[in-house]
Each structure stands twice: as C-alpha cells, then as structure tokens.
Write an enzyme that holds these catalytic residues in place. Structure first.
Site, PDB file in Angstrom:
ATOM      1  N   HIS A 177       4.898  -5.351 -16.209  1.00 24.93           N
ATOM      2  CA  HIS A 177       4.183  -5.987 -15.111  1.00 24.93           C
ATOM      3  C   HIS A 177       4.221  -7.495 -15.318  1.00 24.93           C
ATOM      4  O   HIS A 177       4.425  -7.982 -16.427  1.00 24.93           O
ATOM      5  CB  HIS A 177       2.738  -5.493 -14.976  1.00 24.93           C
TER       6      HIS A 177
ATOM      7  N   HIS B  64       3.697 -13.452 -27.734  1.00 24.96           N
ATOM      8  CA  HIS B  64       2.370 -13.952 -27.374  1.00 24.96           C
ATOM      9  C   HIS B  64       1.915 -15.051 -28.339  1.00 24.96           C
ATOM     10  O   HIS B  64       1.414 -16.106 -27.921  1.00 24.96           O
ATOM     11  CB  HIS B  64       1.355 -12.810 -27.405  1.00 24.96           C
TER      12      HIS B  64
ATOM     13  N   ARG C  21      -4.099 -18.469 -12.868  1.00 21.93           N
ATOM     14  CA  ARG C  21      -5.133 -19.326 -12.290  1.00 21.93           C
ATOM     15  C   ARG C  21      -4.533 -20.439 -11.442  1.00 21.93           C
ATOM     16  O   ARG C  21      -3.524 -21.045 -11.809  1.00 21.93           O
ATOM     17  CB  ARG C  21      -5.987 -19.967 -13.394  1.00 21.93           C
TER      18      ARG C  21
ATOM     19  N   ASN D 198     -12.874 -24.209  -6.605  1.00 18.74           N
ATOM     20  CA  ASN D 198     -11.427 -24.007  -6.688  1.00 18.74           C
ATOM     21  C   ASN D 198     -11.147 -22.521  -6.856  1.00 18.74           C
ATOM     22  O   ASN D 198     -11.539 -21.912  -7.842  1.00 18.74           O
ATOM     23  CB  ASN D 198     -10.856 -24.786  -7.873  1.00 18.74           C
TER      24      ASN D 198
END
Length: 613
Positions: free
Chosen positions: A11, A137, A427, A557
């Site tokens: 994903h 990661h 984000r 935001n």
C-alpha cells in the site's frame, strides 16, 4: 551517484530520487493516479522523480526496492505452517498471487522499469538492490535528520519478520540492535482495534486516534491482562487467541468481540460511547508501550536523540507524550513515516550503507526541505491548465493575492491553497491545503461536513508561526510535519458555551475550548505544525499577514481533498475538488478563483463520483 528508491505492491506506493546523497524528489503514486493508497508499481512517481532531475531511467546508477520479497514469503509460509490446519482459506487465496506476482518482484520491477525508458533486457544488471523493510524505515528516519548520532525506533504492522526494531545511527552507518518479530506487533494491535471499531485497516488508524479523546480508557486493564502482555522494558507479546490476522481474512475474531461484549461495528453503524472508550483504551495502551520502550532504550544506550519511523510513528499523540516526558533531548520523525517513506529510505540505505558514501548533516531543520519534494507548476502552466479545465480566475501580484486570501479567511470562508511543490507524506503542510480561521466556532463542523464530507468528530490541525508557538501552545520546539500533539496554552483556554456546544454537535456539557476552537480537540490538544520561513516563505507570509490583521498567528490547515480522494497534485485536481465541495475560494499560484464566478455546470458531485470510505 544517482539512486532511485521504490516502494510498491502493498500500500502507498512511492518513488524517491537522491543525487549524491541529496534528496531531489519524492512522491506517492496515489497523487497521480487519484487512487487512494495506490499499491501498484509507481510508474508516474518514478517518471516525476526522473523529470525533476532531468534524467532518464538509463541515467540512474542504482534502483533500490524497500523490502525483500523472499524473506516476506518465508514469513508467510512459516506462519501458515505454524497455525495449520487453520488458515487454509487465507493460504488458498494468497498463494496464487504470490506465485504469480509477488515472489517474482525482481522480474516485475525489471519489466516495469524497462517500459517507460526503453531499456535493454540487460540494462538493469547490477543496478537493482533490495533493502530490508525496517532498515528502509530506519534509513528514512536517520539520514535526513539533523543528528549525527541517534537512537532509531521503527514500529509498524510488519515488514519481512520485524514489527518493532531498534537501531543506532552514527554518521553514515546504521546498526540494527534489537527486533520484535511477527506476529507480535504494536501496529497490528492498533489495526485490530481499528477493524473492531468499524474503520479501514491501513487507512483508518488516525480516525481511532482522533476518536480517543471523546472516550474513557476503561478497557486498558482488560487489554493488558488478556490481549497483550507488556513487560517493564516495553517489549510485548500478543495473545493470538484473540486475533485472526495470521490465518484468517479479518484482524480480530469472535473471542475478541466476546471479550469486550460487542460485535465488530460495521461502517454504516453509528459511533457510540462504547466505541469511543475502546479507541481511548487502545490509544492509552499504545502510548504506554511506546513510553516504556523509549524509557528503557534511553537507559540502555544513553543516546539523547531519537528518530522515529514506521506507521506507528504517525501516531502524533504518542509522539507528543514522548516529547513532554523529556526522555530524549530531541526527537525527529520522518514525515512519510509509513510505507511510502520506504522508497526514500531504500535509496538512502543503498547510498550510505551499500556504497559507504559520507553523510552531510543539514545545518537547518533537516534534509527534507520541509518535505516539499513533489511536483510544482509554473505560473504559465497553472493558467493554461486552469483555463483548459474551465476555471475563471484573476491573476494577482503577491501582495494582492495574500491580502485577498486573508480577507476571505477573516470572513470565515474555506480556502483551497495550492502553492509550490507538493508534500511527500500523508500530511498537507501548506503546499496542498484547505485553510480556515481557527477562531471560528463553526469552522470545524463546516469543514468536516460541508468541505471534507467526513465524520464531524475529526479534529483539524493548526499551522502556527514557529516564532509564536510558545505563546499559543504548550510546546517549545519544531514540529514542521504535523507529527506532534501538544496542549493549547492555559492562557488561550476558555470553557465552551452552550451555544458553541450546539454548533459543534458534541453531547458532553462543559467541553473545554479555547481562543482557537476550530483546532482545539476536546482534551485541549492540537496536532501542531510549525511554519518556517526557510522552507515555505509564501505560507509563512500568509499567516504573518493574518496575524497582522487579527493578532492570531495560526490558521486551520487540513489536506486539500475530500473523503475518499488523495490529496490534490495538479491545478486540475485542485479545481475539481474546489468545484465538488463547498470551498469558497481557490488560490493556485497567483491565480485566484471565486466560487460564484465559476460555471455551475462544472460542479462535481463527489457523492457519486467516488466510493467514499
């Protein structure tokens, strides 16, 4: 040396390009295909990254994939054998896909990479490298950080075998020192409760986090005495009697539901206080595990800096707890902490790890350039694309544009704001954002129900000028990627009136609020983004002008998208979202579009155009 990193086939596929250790470009495939969490080969993201550097695929020295498929297949087979004969149906469904595609990813990658570049069959010989999932990661977290030495903690669902790993980063080297292996996973624990409360696994975990403050953590003892055994040092084991993810097609089983006294919630059922309490409980357990891990690792290794990555690192509430406890002197979280960031980590791991290339530590915030690593569009391109889409716009100079936007915000209008390069990660950070006035008591409900078309309880984040953060929030540090939760300053808090309570649609009396009701969650918390002039001067200028007019250095935001759709990438995406929602003003580059000026025939009905999750 030019290294292309790729994550794909699970994903959030993505691509990233580094040149001589410098991050040139990075983007998720979903932004181009408009398919949320797209898992396919990131052909569009690869093409973008190459174009951004003026390269073709033949110019790339190495291509790094973010995990090792054979190790992942080994884990799958060993798990099925360990749990046999349970899980045959899951095994029967998984094997054809693995044998046809996933096990042959080297061949598949070669076929996909040759397609756009016209490569010879042997052109990839020696170029294709495979990193390990958790190393990718860890590399994504440490190498772009501003630290020369740091502890690296990676927590997610599962990679090949590891689900939680500890590493030490020093200069250009990373050494993995400890791991917790599948099936014991803090990420899968959280996902099981995500599934149980009726949200989608791998995309709905942040909804559980947002729901948690509405509940009481009354199931913590039951979870920690029955479901997960947590040791004093934070290591843990999950009781597999209550889970189904090893062998079944669901995350939890009937025994799990019986333990808590209710069936799995379906997506169309209302959320009740029970679900809020369940969310609060798993959030509290997650925080306790993370805090125990951090305390013990700080004592054991003595390192004062912490880097975080993996999907659990997107739990900004837990991150804020680590920061507030002062376990480490500084914390840096990779903004694309999930699998998309694995593309960047794989490229960096190859460059610094495989080829021993030195690392240049950034003198600024970090090496991510504010995470503004995606596509941008020139003013001429913007005007051409908006015109072709049917948009009616006015072109303004910078001062007039800022003034018009601030005026609309003060009038409590929802503003679509698309400027500069698109953000890398989940984000919106002022490049592809919907903005609002945080002082408005109606803004949260308006944005949730009329613009985002999502659950009314969902909180919004404040973007605050870095230089003003201490005056408004209980935080003194950098949070440029919206990955820290902190409390609203005591001097900014006010009790909620009965009228405000009715506007928010919250059942509880005396819910605490503040001078910033649109960004203050029910527990006085806020997911803050510090805005820095160095990384986003136009967004900083907009908030500064808003402060001049209102005395408030904060804006609401939220990501520029509606429920079920990825964040916008292009001017056309922005215009379509503008026309399909109740956003009242759209600002793209120096183009300003007002909703009344647009052709109503172009209005898009998102309810029918998208399958809303």
């Amino acid at each position: 040396m030019r290294v292309l990193g790729i994550s794909a086939f699970y994903h959030d596929s993505a691509a990233a390009l580094i040149v001589d250790g410098h991050i040139v470009a990075a983007a998720q495939e979903e932004r181009f295909t408009r398919k949320k969490h797209d898992s396919g080969f990131p052909a569009n993201a690869v093409s973008y990254c190459l174009d951004a550097a003026g390269l073709s695929i033949t110019d790339v020295d190495h291509i790094a994939f973010y995990e090792k498929p054979f190790l992942k297949f080994e884990r799958l087979l060993e798990t099925y054998v360990a749990f046999a004969p349970r899980g045959f149906e899951s095994f029967r469904m998984a094997m054809p896909l693995w044998l046809k595609e996933k096990l042959m990813q080297k061949r598949l990658l070669g076929e996909e990479l040759r397609r756009p570049g016209g490569l010879r069959a042997d052109a990839l010989d020696g170029k294709l490298l495979f990193s390990e999932h958790h190393l990718s990661h860890a590399a994504s977290a440490f190498y772009p950080s501003p630290f020369r030495e740091a502890l690296i903690l990676t927590m997610d669902g599962v990679g090949e075998w590891p689900t939680t790993s500890v590493a030490i980063g020093r200069d250009h080297k990373i050494e993995v020192t400890k791991e917790i292996h599948f099936p014991h996973s803090i990420g899968l624990l959280y996902s099981a409760f995500t599934y149980y409360t009726g949200f989608k696994v791998n995309s709905g975990e942040y909804k559980v986090m947002g729901l948690a403050p509405y509940g009481e953590p009354r199931f913590v003892d039951k979870i920690m005495s029955t479901v997960v055994d947590v040791k004093p040092d934070g290591s843990f084991r999950l009781n597999q009697d209550y889970f189904n993810y090893c062998t079944g097609l669901t995350m939890s089983n009937d025994r799990f539901a019986a333990l808590f006294g209710a069936p799995v919630r379906s997506a169309d059922q209302p959320l009740t206080q029970f679900h809020m309490d369940i969310a609060a409980s798993v959030q509290a357990v997650t925080e306790e595990i993370v805090l125990r891990l951090c305390r013990s690792l700080r004592r054991e290794y003595g390192l004062s800096k912490l880097c975080l990555a993996g999907g659990v690192a997107l739990n900004c509430v837990a991150n804020g707890k680590i920061w507030r406890e002062g376990i480490f002197s500084d914390i840096w979280v990779q903004p694309a902490a999930g699998d998309a960031g694995g593309a960047l980590g794989a490229a960096l791991a190859a460059y610094h790890g495989n080829f021993e290339r030195p690392r240049i530590v950034s003198n600024g915030l970090d090496a991510m350039a504010g995470s503004y690593l995606g596509p941008s569009f020139s003013q001429d391109e913007i005007e051409t694309r908006l015109g072709a889409a049917g948009g009616k716009f006015t072109v303004l100079d910078d001062d007039a544009l800022i003034d018009a936007t601030v005026e609309a915000l003060i009038e409590e209008k929802a503003v679509g704001w698309m400027q500069g390069r698109m953000e890398f990660g989940p984000r919106a950070l002022g490049g592809r954002s919907i903005l609002g006035d945080p002082r408005s008591p109606t803004m949260q409900k308006t944005l949730n129900l009329k613009v985002k078309y999502r659950e009314s309880f969902r909180p919004f984040a404040p973007s605050v000028l870095r230089e003003d953060i201490q005056d408004w929030f209980e935080f003194d540090g950098d949070s440029p990627y919206m990955l820290m939760v902190a409390g609203v300053s005591d001097k900014r808090r006010t009790p909620m009136t009965a009228e405000q309570q009715a506007l928010f649609g919250i059942d509880k009396l005396n819910v605490p609020r503040s001078e910033l009701p649109a960004v203050t969650h029910v527990d006085y918390s806020a997911r803050i983004q510090t805005v820095h002039k160095e990384t986003n001067p136009r967004y900083h200028r907009l908030i500064s002008r808003f402060k001049e007019r209102t005395g408030c250095p904060v804006l609401v935001n939220t990501s520029f998208n509606v429920r079920g759709e990825p964040i916008v990438c292009s001017p056309e995406d922005a215009f379509r979202c503008f026309m399909g929602s109740e956003i009242e003003l759209l600002v793209v580059g120096n183009c300003l579009l007002r909703k009344p000026d647009q052709d109503p025939k172009l209005k898009l009905n998102y309810e029918t155009a998208f399958e809303l999750d």
